[in-house]
Scaffold this motif. Structure first.
Motif, PDB file in Angstrom:
ATOM      1  N   ARG A 108      36.852  37.033  38.193  1.00  0.00           N
ATOM      2  CA  ARG A 108      37.003  38.349  37.585  1.00  0.00           C
ATOM      3  C   ARG A 108      36.097  38.429  36.368  1.00  0.00           C
ATOM      4  NH1 ARG A 108      43.543  38.526  37.470  1.00  0.00           N
ATOM      5  NH2 ARG A 108      43.857  38.345  39.699  1.00  0.00           N
ATOM      6  N   THR A 109      35.616  39.619  36.089  1.00  0.00           N
ATOM      7  CA  THR A 109      34.763  39.783  34.922  1.00  0.00           C
ATOM      8  C   THR A 109      35.589  39.783  33.643  1.00  0.00           C
ATOM      9  OG1 THR A 109      34.844  42.177  35.205  1.00  0.00           O
ATOM     10  CG2 THR A 109      32.978  41.024  36.188  1.00  0.00           C
ATOM     11  N   ALA A 110      36.751  40.376  33.671  1.00  0.00           N
ATOM     12  CA  ALA A 110      37.628  40.397  32.499  1.00  0.00           C
ATOM     13  C   ALA A 110      38.998  39.903  32.914  1.00  0.00           C
ATOM     14  CB  ALA A 110      37.725  41.805  31.936  1.00  0.00           C
ATOM     15  N   ARG A 111      39.556  39.059  32.100  1.00  0.00           N
ATOM     16  CA  ARG A 111      40.881  38.529  32.417  1.00  0.00           C
ATOM     17  C   ARG A 111      41.963  39.426  31.840  1.00  0.00           C
ATOM     18  NH1 ARG A 111      41.529  32.316  32.939  1.00  0.00           N
ATOM     19  NH2 ARG A 111      39.623  31.837  34.044  1.00  0.00           N
ATOM     20  N   ALA A 118      30.549  36.484  54.804  1.00  0.00           N
ATOM     21  CA  ALA A 118      31.813  35.907  54.350  1.00  0.00           C
ATOM     22  C   ALA A 118      32.080  36.289  52.898  1.00  0.00           C
ATOM     23  CB  ALA A 118      31.785  34.393  54.502  1.00  0.00           C
ATOM     24  N   ALA A 119      31.033  36.378  52.080  1.00  0.00           N
ATOM     25  CA  ALA A 119      31.203  36.766  50.673  1.00  0.00           C
ATOM     26  C   ALA A 119      31.681  38.208  50.551  1.00  0.00           C
ATOM     27  CB  ALA A 119      29.902  36.574  49.918  1.00  0.00           C
ATOM     28  N   ASP A 120      31.279  39.081  51.490  1.00  0.00           N
ATOM     29  CA  ASP A 120      31.738  40.465  51.467  1.00  0.00           C
ATOM     30  C   ASP A 120      33.230  40.546  51.783  1.00  0.00           C
ATOM     31  OD1 ASP A 120      29.159  41.445  50.983  1.00  0.00           O
ATOM     32  OD2 ASP A 120      28.721  41.577  53.132  1.00  0.00           O
ATOM     33  N   SER A 125      34.587  35.631  45.780  1.00  0.00           N
ATOM     34  CA  SER A 125      34.890  34.359  45.123  1.00  0.00           C
ATOM     35  C   SER A 125      36.182  34.382  44.328  1.00  0.00           C
ATOM     36  CB  SER A 125      33.739  33.962  44.198  1.00  0.00           C
ATOM     37  OG  SER A 125      33.661  34.879  43.117  1.00  0.00           O
ATOM     38  N   GLY A 126      36.647  35.560  43.957  1.00  0.00           N
ATOM     39  CA  GLY A 126      37.891  35.650  43.203  1.00  0.00           C
ATOM     40  C   GLY A 126      37.669  35.635  41.713  1.00  0.00           C
TER      41      GLY A 126
END
Length: 98
Positions: A53-56, A44-46, A50-51
């Motif tokens: 983001r590393t950078a906004r 399910a994670a693939d 989770s949504g």
């Protein structure tokens, strides 16, 4: 030409057919998705990350520091949008904020 009541009956019959076709196509789509998930061993994670983001991304409408200042009144302007009256048509160099 069909009467109003006949057209309403046709509309109801079409609504039933549309719903049946929708359910059938959804069932087919779910079956295809399940087959692909099983084939590739996805979790399910693939499929639904989770949504996070590393950078906004910068938000629209963020404040910009002023770039020009009117020495007479102290008014400032960012250099964006319509020129204020005090700088309109003039050389901007003397108004730059250092």
């Amino acid at each position: 030409m069909a009467t109003y009541k006949e057209l309403l009956k046709q509309q109801e019959a079409l609504a039933i057919q549309i719903e049946a076709a929708r359910k059938s196509e959804i069932a087919d789509a779910v079956a295809k998705v399940r087959a692909v998930i099983e084939e590739y061993g996805l979790s399910a994670a693939d499929v639904f990350p989770s949504g996070r983001r590393t950078a906004r991304a910068p938000r629209a409408g963020s404040k910009v520091p002023p770039k020009y200042r009117d020495p007479a009144t102290g008014q400032t302007w960012t250099g964006r949008g319509k020129e204020p009256k005090w700088i309109e048509g003039k050389d901007r160099t003397p108004f730059l904020i250092a």
